[in-house]
Design a protein around this motif. Structure first.
Motif, PDB file in Angstrom:
ATOM      1  N   GLU A  97       0.879  -1.169   0.000  1.00 60.39           N
ATOM      2  CA  GLU A  97       0.000   0.000   0.000  1.00 60.39           C
ATOM      3  C   GLU A  97       0.916   1.217   0.000  1.00 60.39           C
ATOM      4  OE1 GLU A  97      -3.170  -0.050   2.993  1.00 60.39           O
ATOM      5  OE2 GLU A  97      -2.597  -2.128   3.456  1.00 60.39           O
ATOM      6  N   PHE A  98       0.722   2.132  -0.955  1.00 56.53           N
ATOM      7  CA  PHE A  98       1.626   3.272  -1.018  1.00 56.53           C
ATOM      8  C   PHE A  98       0.936   4.468  -1.670  1.00 56.53           C
ATOM      9  CE2 PHE A  98       2.078   1.478  -5.200  1.00 56.53           C
ATOM     10  CZ  PHE A  98       2.456   2.518  -6.042  1.00 56.53           C
ATOM     11  N   THR A  99       1.514   5.625  -1.459  1.00 58.57           N
ATOM     12  CA  THR A  99       1.067   6.856  -2.106  1.00 58.57           C
ATOM     13  C   THR A  99       1.947   7.099  -3.322  1.00 58.57           C
ATOM     14  OG1 THR A  99       0.274   7.811  -0.035  1.00 58.57           O
ATOM     15  CG2 THR A  99       0.736   9.338  -1.845  1.00 58.57           C
ATOM     16  N   ASN A 100       1.336   7.210  -4.471  1.00 56.09           N
ATOM     17  CA  ASN A 100       2.084   7.356  -5.714  1.00 56.09           C
ATOM     18  C   ASN A 100       2.567   8.795  -5.885  1.00 56.09           C
ATOM     19  OD1 ASN A 100       3.154   6.552  -8.185  1.00 56.09           O
ATOM     20  ND2 ASN A 100       1.323   7.213  -9.292  1.00 56.09           N
ATOM     21  N   THR A 101       3.840   8.977  -6.182  1.00 50.70           N
ATOM     22  CA  THR A 101       4.413  10.305  -6.349  1.00 50.70           C
ATOM     23  C   THR A 101       4.655  10.635  -7.820  1.00 50.70           C
ATOM     24  OG1 THR A 101       6.646   9.406  -6.018  1.00 50.70           O
ATOM     25  CG2 THR A 101       5.495  10.286  -4.080  1.00 50.70           C
ATOM     26  N   THR A 165      -7.933   6.147  -4.340  1.00 49.43           N
ATOM     27  CA  THR A 165      -7.149   4.945  -4.067  1.00 49.43           C
ATOM     28  C   THR A 165      -7.713   3.813  -4.903  1.00 49.43           C
ATOM     29  OG1 THR A 165      -6.611   5.605  -1.802  1.00 49.43           O
ATOM     30  CG2 THR A 165      -6.453   3.254  -2.317  1.00 49.43           C
ATOM     31  N   TRP A 186      -2.230  -1.635  -3.632  1.00 51.28           N
ATOM     32  CA  TRP A 186      -3.132  -0.503  -3.412  1.00 51.28           C
ATOM     33  C   TRP A 186      -2.337   0.783  -3.540  1.00 51.28           C
ATOM     34  CZ3 TRP A 186      -3.355  -5.148  -1.124  1.00 51.28           C
ATOM     35  CH2 TRP A 186      -4.591  -5.800  -1.069  1.00 51.28           C
ATOM     36  N   ALA A 187      -2.724   1.640  -4.469  1.00 53.13           N
ATOM     37  CA  ALA A 187      -2.013   2.893  -4.714  1.00 53.13           C
ATOM     38  C   ALA A 187      -2.957   4.070  -4.532  1.00 53.13           C
ATOM     39  CB  ALA A 187      -1.423   2.910  -6.123  1.00 53.13           C
ATOM     40  N   THR A 188      -2.530   5.038  -3.729  1.00 50.78           N
ATOM     41  CA  THR A 188      -3.290   6.270  -3.529  1.00 50.78           C
ATOM     42  C   THR A 188      -2.678   7.370  -4.381  1.00 50.78           C
ATOM     43  OG1 THR A 188      -3.928   5.683  -1.278  1.00 50.78           O
ATOM     44  CG2 THR A 188      -4.004   8.019  -1.857  1.00 50.78           C
ATOM     45  N   GLN A 189      -3.506   7.995  -5.188  1.00 48.24           N
ATOM     46  CA  GLN A 189      -3.045   9.084  -6.042  1.00 48.24           C
ATOM     47  C   GLN A 189      -3.447  10.413  -5.405  1.00 48.24           C
ATOM     48  OE1 GLN A 189      -1.231   8.314  -8.616  1.00 48.24           O
ATOM     49  NE2 GLN A 189      -0.882  10.375  -9.417  1.00 48.24           N
ATOM     50  N   PRO A 190      -2.479  11.227  -4.962  1.00 45.44           N
ATOM     51  CA  PRO A 190      -2.822  12.495  -4.303  1.00 45.44           C
ATOM     52  C   PRO A 190      -3.600  13.417  -5.230  1.00 45.44           C
ATOM     53  CG  PRO A 190      -0.492  11.959  -4.033  1.00 45.44           C
ATOM     54  CD  PRO A 190      -1.037  11.026  -5.063  1.00 45.44           C
ATOM     55  N   VAL A 194       1.080  15.927  -8.975  1.00 49.18           N
ATOM     56  CA  VAL A 194       2.168  15.329  -8.197  1.00 49.18           C
ATOM     57  C   VAL A 194       3.504  15.475  -8.886  1.00 49.18           C
ATOM     58  CG1 VAL A 194       0.649  13.649  -7.091  1.00 49.18           C
ATOM     59  CG2 VAL A 194       1.787  13.056  -9.233  1.00 49.18           C
TER      60      VAL A 194
END
Length: 199
Positions: A97-101, A165, A186-190, A194
């Motif tokens: 699970e991570f936040t995509n940069t 997400t 699981w990827a969270t796109q801010p 970005v």
């Protein structure tokens, strides 16, 4: 988070469709589950009568590392005994699970299985805690005159919607009817751009 894994099959191919439907519903409801397969049945020869197997990636064959890989959902499920699969998204391993940069996600899966060939690969995506089941984003199929030779790497680039997400996973079908499923990522796109360099 107490439940980390879900079974995709247990030795009975006729039940695999029902398992897959249930897994898709669970993922859509927000359960964050990796994939396993097992030889869990009541036939003679328990443990080697059926080919359903869980593969995992660990740094070494120790209890601590194996349990850590299971908790991290760094697993893949197959109704085979010797396939090797590795799935990443922008370098993050399956189960992560991570936040995509970045503005895009590069999904990659590598499959090795001796002299076997693949019939198709399907890329699934869904939104946790939504009413919609995962959808097939892309399907690559083998030509009519033969299967896709293994080992093989497939790549797929997606552009996530900002502020959301999503989860992603590949499902590979081999020409002999066996399947391989890698645990989701699981990827969270801010929200916002970005790729903008901060001042």
């Amino acid at each position: 988070n107490a439940m980390r894994l879900v079974e995709t099959s247990n030795g009975y191919p006729e039940d695999s469709g029902e398992y897959f439907d249930s897994i898709q519903r669970a993922l859509s409801k927000g359960w964050r589950l990796g994939f396993t397969a097992s030889d869990d049945h009541h036939d003679h020869g328990w443990g080697n009568a059926k080919p359903d197997t869980t593969g995992l990636w660990a740094n070494e064959l120790s209890k601590a590392e194996i349990m850590g890989a299971l908790r991290a959902r760094r697993t893949y499920a197959m109704n085979d005994t010797d396939a090797v699969a590795r799935f990443t998204a922008n370098g993050h391993w399956m189960g992560a699970e991570f936040t995509n940069t970045s503005a895009v996600l590069t999904l990659e899966v590598v499959v090795e299985d001796g002299k076997e060939t693949a019939q198709s690969v399907e890329w699934y995506s869904g939104v946790p805690e939504s009413a919609a089941e995962p959808a097939v984003l892309k399907r690559e199929t083998a030509p009519a005159d033969g299967g896709l030779t293994l080992p093989r790497q497939w790549s797929f680039i997606v552009t996530p919607t900002p502020g959301t997400t999503s989860f992603y996973f590949p499902r590979i079908l081999e020409t002999d009817g066996n399947f391989i499923m890698c645990s989701p990522i699981w990827a969270t796109q801010p929200a916002g751009d970005v790729t903008r360099t901060p001042r």
